[in-house]
Scaffold this active site. Structure first.
Site, PDB file in Angstrom:
ATOM      1  N   SER A   1      10.116  11.294   6.785  1.00  0.00           N
ATOM      2  CA  SER A   1      10.430  10.122   5.527  1.00  0.00           C
ATOM      3  C   SER A   1      11.659   9.410   6.215  1.00  0.00           C
ATOM      4  O   SER A   1      12.441  10.084   7.041  1.00  0.00           O
ATOM      5  CB  SER A   1      10.917  10.940   4.570  1.00  0.00           C
ATOM      6  OG  SER A   1      11.215   9.934   3.649  1.00  0.00           O
TER       7      SER A   1
ATOM      8  N   HIS B   1      11.216   1.401   4.109  1.00  0.00           N
ATOM      9  CA  HIS B   1      11.168   2.665   4.038  1.00  0.00           C
ATOM     10  C   HIS B   1       9.550   3.136   4.548  1.00  0.00           C
ATOM     11  O   HIS B   1       8.575   2.223   4.627  1.00  0.00           O
ATOM     12  CB  HIS B   1      10.947   2.894   2.605  1.00  0.00           C
ATOM     13  CG  HIS B   1       9.941   4.194   1.995  1.00  0.00           C
ATOM     14  ND1 HIS B   1       8.552   3.873   1.771  1.00  0.00           N
ATOM     15  CD2 HIS B   1      10.131   5.243   2.180  1.00  0.00           C
ATOM     16  CE1 HIS B   1       8.135   5.046   1.506  1.00  0.00           C
ATOM     17  NE2 HIS B   1       9.046   5.809   1.765  1.00  0.00           N
TER      18      HIS B   1
ATOM     19  N   ASN C   1       6.993   6.600   5.170  1.00  0.00           N
ATOM     20  CA  ASN C   1       6.586   8.080   5.287  1.00  0.00           C
ATOM     21  C   ASN C   1       5.215   8.229   5.577  1.00  0.00           C
ATOM     22  O   ASN C   1       4.221   7.496   5.153  1.00  0.00           O
ATOM     23  CB  ASN C   1       7.220   8.804   4.201  1.00  0.00           C
ATOM     24  CG  ASN C   1       6.165   8.514   2.889  1.00  0.00           C
ATOM     25  OD1 ASN C   1       5.228   9.016   2.747  1.00  0.00           O
ATOM     26  ND2 ASN C   1       6.797   7.663   2.183  1.00  0.00           N
ATOM     27  N   THR C   2       4.953   9.451   6.195  1.00  0.00           N
ATOM     28  CA  THR C   2       3.689  10.041   6.047  1.00  0.00           C
ATOM     29  C   THR C   2       3.729  11.354   6.026  1.00  0.00           C
ATOM     30  O   THR C   2       4.577  12.175   6.599  1.00  0.00           O
ATOM     31  CB  THR C   2       2.998   9.658   7.740  1.00  0.00           C
ATOM     32  OG1 THR C   2       3.726  10.258   8.785  1.00  0.00           O
ATOM     33  CG2 THR C   2       2.825   8.144   7.939  1.00  0.00           C
ATOM     34  N   ARG C   3       2.643  12.024   5.566  1.00  0.00           N
ATOM     35  CA  ARG C   3       2.580  13.597   5.312  1.00  0.00           C
ATOM     36  C   ARG C   3       1.325  14.163   5.255  1.00  0.00           C
ATOM     37  O   ARG C   3       0.205  13.449   4.841  1.00  0.00           O
ATOM     38  CB  ARG C   3       3.551  13.736   3.956  1.00  0.00           C
ATOM     39  CG  ARG C   3       2.896  13.010   2.842  1.00  0.00           C
ATOM     40  CD  ARG C   3       3.721  12.959   1.351  1.00  0.00           C
ATOM     41  NE  ARG C   3       3.210  12.241   0.568  1.00  0.00           N
ATOM     42  CZ  ARG C   3       3.215  10.888   0.564  1.00  0.00           C
ATOM     43  NH1 ARG C   3       3.976  10.098   1.553  1.00  0.00           N
ATOM     44  NH2 ARG C   3       2.718  10.062  -0.450  1.00  0.00           N
TER      45      ARG C   3
ATOM     46  N   HIS D   1       3.152  -7.276   7.140  1.00  0.00           N
ATOM     47  CA  HIS D   1       1.710  -7.438   6.705  1.00  0.00           C
ATOM     48  C   HIS D   1       0.689  -7.255   7.828  1.00  0.00           C
ATOM     49  O   HIS D   1      -0.543  -6.541   7.601  1.00  0.00           O
ATOM     50  CB  HIS D   1       1.651  -8.151   5.467  1.00  0.00           C
ATOM     51  CG  HIS D   1       2.324  -7.468   4.126  1.00  0.00           C
ATOM     52  ND1 HIS D   1       1.754  -6.708   3.395  1.00  0.00           N
ATOM     53  CD2 HIS D   1       3.515  -7.877   3.517  1.00  0.00           C
ATOM     54  CE1 HIS D   1       2.565  -6.491   2.378  1.00  0.00           C
ATOM     55  NE2 HIS D   1       3.704  -7.220   2.562  1.00  0.00           N
TER      56      HIS D   1
ATOM     57  N   HIS E   1      11.324  -0.927 -15.613  1.00  0.00           N
ATOM     58  CA  HIS E   1      12.275  -1.310 -16.402  1.00  0.00           C
ATOM     59  C   HIS E   1      13.099  -2.701 -16.080  1.00  0.00           C
ATOM     60  O   HIS E   1      13.761  -3.387 -16.612  1.00  0.00           O
ATOM     61  CB  HIS E   1      13.211  -0.528 -16.484  1.00  0.00           C
ATOM     62  CG  HIS E   1      14.003   0.056 -15.446  1.00  0.00           C
ATOM     63  ND1 HIS E   1      13.776   0.977 -14.441  1.00  0.00           N
ATOM     64  CD2 HIS E   1      15.230  -0.391 -14.975  1.00  0.00           C
ATOM     65  CE1 HIS E   1      14.782   0.756 -13.497  1.00  0.00           C
ATOM     66  NE2 HIS E   1      15.484   0.157 -13.799  1.00  0.00           N
TER      67      HIS E   1
ATOM     68  N   GLY F   1      12.901  22.768  -4.505  1.00  0.00           N
ATOM     69  CA  GLY F   1      14.293  23.274  -3.906  1.00  0.00           C
ATOM     70  C   GLY F   1      14.491  22.981  -2.344  1.00  0.00           C
ATOM     71  O   GLY F   1      15.149  23.679  -1.603  1.00  0.00           O
TER      72      GLY F   1
END
Length: 302
Positions: free
Chosen positions: A124, A138, A140-142, A172, A202, A285
């Site tokens: 991340s 930003h 991330n890969t997972r 892009h 919001h 956690g």
């Protein structure tokens, strides 16, 4: 014997994925430190180049139980980067009741309540820049595994406070080129997903100029899915570095810095209220400092 062979294969695949994320982390850290060293003119060029501070993170677990962890790499106050974090982790254990319910609802895995074991590995990254003309970013890969199934996720999105159409187009275009080998419509699908996911309800607006987003990805072909998430990760540096190199020498004034600080407020709001990764990390956690690494060093609200 067949069940054991399948288990052994998945363990090998998990190890390959974790190793890939670490290697991607190493390449990005090296590239970002090289940017700092090569910033020898323009604003802040006379101050020491930034370096990453690296610390180990651990997932909270009962005393004596190994629940995994990772590396948190953060650079603060550099010539180019005001704050950038590149985290990599591999964590495992049992999901709590809240996470089990969310997983069962989203993935359709009712067995999570009977066997809540999980394993997750990924990288991340969030970068907040000194120069308001350089876009925040930003990525991330997972990979996620449970006894009931595995899947991949990832993406990248650009968050400029001062928008340049050429920068957005380049970002892009590179993402699209890395998605196209995996299907003619994949870039469009992932772009639309990012537009929806990185929306701030919001505020009634996007937090940036978009990118790609993929989650819960499992076609049943692990090799093909792993190749897809690798290409998402591999797209990051060629998509982003040219934008920084193009903008990092530009002068800025107090008004432009103010625009940047207010825009960062949007980023903070999104990550604290809506981001799925933030919620998951805190609920399971993981080290809170690593989870909240994405927050900007300074922001303003009007």
């Amino acid at each position: 014997m067949k069940e054991r062979a399948v288990t052994d294969l998945m363990e090998a695949e998990k190890a390959r994925a974790a190793e890939w994320f670490v290697g991607l982390r190493d390449r990005i850290v090296a590239a970002f430190e090289e940017l700092e060293l090569s910033q020898t003119s323009g604003p802040l060029a006379d101050q020491p180049p930034g370096r990453f501070e690296v610390s180990r993170t651990r997932r909270a677990a009962p005393e004596g139980e190994d629940a995994g962890g990772g590396l948190m790499s953060v650079m603060r106050g550099g010539r180019v980067f005001e704050k950038v974090g590149v985290n990599v982790s591999t964590v495992f254990g049992a999901l709590g009741a809240e996470a089990q319910a969310a997983m069962a609802a989203r993935r359709g895995l009712p067995g999570m309540t009977e066997d809540p074991r999980f394993w997750a590995s990924g990288i991340s990254l969030v970068a907040h820049m000194q120069n308001p003309h350089c876009p925040a970013v930003h990525m991330n890969t997972r990979m996620f595994w449970t006894p009931h199934g595995w899947w991949f996720g990832g993406g990248a999105d650009l968050n400029p406070c001062i928008e340049y159409d050429g920068d957005t187009a380049h970002f892009h275009e590179v993402l699209k080129a890395h998605c196209e080998p995996h299907g003619a419509g994949e870039y469009d699908r992932l772009k639309a997903w990012a537009d929806d996911y990185f929306h701030i309800p919001h505020r009634g607006r996007a937090r940036g100029v978009g990118g790609i987003f993929l989650d819960d990805h499992c076609t049943g072909d692990w090799e093909a899915d792993f190749a897809f998430v690798r290409d998402i990760g591999s797209a990051f540096l060629p998509a982003y570095l040219p934008l920084v190199e193009r903008r990092r020498g530009m002068d800025w004034d107090a008004e432009e810095k103010e625009i940047q600080l207010v825009h960062r407020g949007l980023y903070a709001e999104y990550n604290l209220v809506y981001d799925r990764g933030t919620k998951f990390g805190l609920a399971t956690g993981h080290d809170a400092n690593a989870v909240l690494m994405s927050l900007p060093p300074m922001a303003k609200w009007v």
